[in-house]
Scaffold this motif. Sequence first.
Motif, short mmCIF file in Angstrom:
data_model
loop_
_atom_site.label_atom_id
_atom_site.label_comp_id
_atom_site.label_asym_id
_atom_site.label_seq_id
_atom_site.Cartn_x
_atom_site.Cartn_y
_atom_site.Cartn_z
N THR A 133 0.85 -1.19 0.00
CA THR A 133 0.00 0.00 0.00
C THR A 133 0.89 1.23 0.00
OG1 THR A 133 -1.70 -1.19 1.24
CG2 THR A 133 -1.86 1.21 1.19
N VAL A 134 0.79 2.02 -1.07
CA VAL A 134 1.68 3.16 -1.27
C VAL A 134 0.90 4.34 -1.83
CG1 VAL A 134 3.78 1.82 -1.63
CG2 VAL A 134 2.29 2.31 -3.56
N SER A 135 1.51 5.52 -1.75
CA SER A 135 0.92 6.70 -2.36
C SER A 135 1.12 6.65 -3.87
CB SER A 135 1.56 7.96 -1.77
OG SER A 135 2.96 7.86 -1.76
N ASP A 136 0.31 7.43 -4.58
CA ASP A 136 0.25 7.35 -6.03
C ASP A 136 1.59 7.57 -6.71
OD1 ASP A 136 -2.42 7.00 -5.65
OD2 ASP A 136 -3.06 8.87 -6.60
N LEU A 137 2.40 8.50 -6.19
CA LEU A 137 3.63 8.88 -6.87
C LEU A 137 4.84 8.05 -6.45
CD1 LEU A 137 3.38 12.78 -7.04
CD2 LEU A 137 2.63 11.06 -8.69
N HIS A 138 4.64 7.13 -5.54
CA HIS A 138 5.78 6.33 -5.10
C HIS A 138 6.29 5.46 -6.23
CE1 HIS A 138 7.63 5.68 -1.03
NE2 HIS A 138 8.41 4.99 -1.84
N LEU A 139 7.60 5.21 -6.22
CA LEU A 139 8.25 4.43 -7.27
C LEU A 139 8.44 2.98 -6.84
CD1 LEU A 139 10.95 7.05 -8.28
CD2 LEU A 139 8.91 6.43 -9.59
N VAL A 140 8.04 2.07 -7.75
CA VAL A 140 8.17 0.64 -7.52
C VAL A 140 9.08 0.07 -8.60
CG1 VAL A 140 6.90 -1.55 -7.41
CG2 VAL A 140 5.88 0.53 -6.47
N ARG A 141 9.93 -0.86 -8.23
CA ARG A 141 10.91 -1.44 -9.16
C ARG A 141 10.22 -2.12 -10.33
NH1 ARG A 141 16.80 -2.16 -8.56
NH2 ARG A 141 17.41 -3.77 -10.02
N ALA A 142 10.69 -1.84 -11.54
CA ALA A 142 10.06 -2.38 -12.75
C ALA A 142 11.07 -3.04 -13.68
CB ALA A 142 9.32 -1.28 -13.50
N SER A 143 12.24 -3.41 -13.13
CA SER A 143 13.26 -4.04 -13.95
C SER A 143 14.10 -4.96 -13.09
CB SER A 143 14.16 -2.99 -14.62
OG SER A 143 15.24 -3.59 -15.29
#
Length: 212
Positions: A133-143
């Motif tokens: 559960t995170v805020s909209d602009l938080h960055l999640v690893r995608a690679s």
Amino acid sequence: KAQTTEISGQDVSTGCLIFERATENFFYTVKCNVDEDDAGPDEEPIETDDDDVPEDADGDDEICFSGASSVHLQDGSIKRVDEINTGDMVESYDIRGKQMFSEVFLVQHKDSNRRQAMRRISYTAGSVSGHITVSDLHLVRASVEGDKFVRAAALSEGSVIFVRVNGKDTVEGRVSGVQRVMTTYRNIHTMNDRIVVDGVLASSAADLGPYW
């Protein structure tokens, strides 16, 4: 080597400061405002469009995790995000996604009970399932390799994220659903700017840019 430069005269003990943080490849600025208590349940589902945020949501806090989320520590213990303190060695990862631990140098909104609208992102990875559960602009690893991230707001059913399974292996996960919730919040900043929360590889920041 990462460097942190305080550019505000506010009291660090309150968690309210403005600073610029520079790493080998990136820089970003963190701002924190004074919070007022507004107690509520850990995560309360809400019905709202993305542009229709409830009035008691705090719009200034765009780079946070849910206070009810969990983090693994180097000593083998597990803490809620709202129990993490500066100096804790929390689960992180290197540029290749390999497990490591990094020291926490700042916890924002540590004494706040206010809530904000966030995204509960559910995922599956083989037989493993979970959610972050995170805020909209938080960055999640995608690679798998390289610091490539995607904002939480861009994730939808079928999106690829990367998760930690069996305590150490990084594998590809698929988003199985996204729900809006109201929840308390914290943000944890680590010395290497990376952190694993609820099993998901994420960043401590919301906005990264090339650092020259």
